[in-house]
Design a protein around this motif. Structure first.
Motif, mmCIF file in Angstrom:
data_model
loop_
_atom_site.group_PDB
_atom_site.id
_atom_site.type_symbol
_atom_site.label_atom_id
_atom_site.label_comp_id
_atom_site.label_asym_id
_atom_site.label_seq_id
_atom_site.Cartn_x
_atom_site.Cartn_y
_atom_site.Cartn_z
ATOM 1 N N ASP A 64 20.055 -3.988 17.928
ATOM 2 C CA ASP A 64 20.740 -5.043 18.332
ATOM 3 C C ASP A 64 19.769 -5.737 19.450
ATOM 4 N N THR A 110 25.573 -11.191 21.660
ATOM 5 C CA THR A 110 24.542 -10.340 22.174
ATOM 6 C C THR A 110 23.280 -11.051 22.596
ATOM 7 N N ASP A 132 24.230 -11.687 26.336
ATOM 8 C CA ASP A 132 24.291 -10.334 27.002
ATOM 9 C C ASP A 132 22.871 -10.019 27.297
#
Length: 143
Positions: free
Chosen positions: A64, A92, A95
């Protein structure tokens, strides 16, 4: 829905060096693999993102975006996932930006964008390219 920053594609392609390809396949016949290889052959560093592989196109593959080392500058996050997963992929990227302080361009391939993904990108201040093939854009603008 907040306004999405729609970047100038020529500027993005000219100024970018590294493309994280989310959903990149190791299978040469898959579109994500073909396009990643094409962009790699044009001088971009490809960072494949797919939890099913350790390496693609001679590059380490990550499960990821947050797993990519912080010192790897990602300029474009090119998403090859079904539209129902695109918002999660944008999250993501958000993040990872908390780790790195960088906001790459979110680039969604044809048929991949979703309104939830666009909203997330806009709220986080990420430039967003909706439903465009990066290879076609490269060919049209820079080839």
């Amino acid at each position: 829905m907040p306004d999405v920053q729609s970047p100038d594609l020529r500027s993005v392609l000219e100024s970018s060096e590294t493309i994280a390809v989310v959903g990149c396949s190791a299978q040469p016949m898959r579109t994500s693999h073909k396009i990643a290889r094409y962009m790699q052959e044009r001088g971009y560093r490809i960072v494949p993102v797919n939890p099913n592989y350790d390496e693609i196109l001679g590059e380490s593959c990550y499960p990821d975006l947050p797993s990519i080392p912080d010192d790897v500058q990602i300029d474009i996050v090119d998403i090859f996932r079904a539209p129902q997963h695109t918002a999660d992929m944008v999250q993501t990227a958000v993040d990872r930006s908390h780790q790195t302080g960088k906001k790459p361009v979110i680039w969604t391939q044809l048929g991949v964008s979703s309104s939830a993904a666009e909203t997330l990108a806009a709220e986080a201040g990420f430039p967003y390219v909706r439903n465009r093939c990066i290879k076609v854009a490269y060919d049209r603008l820079l080839a």
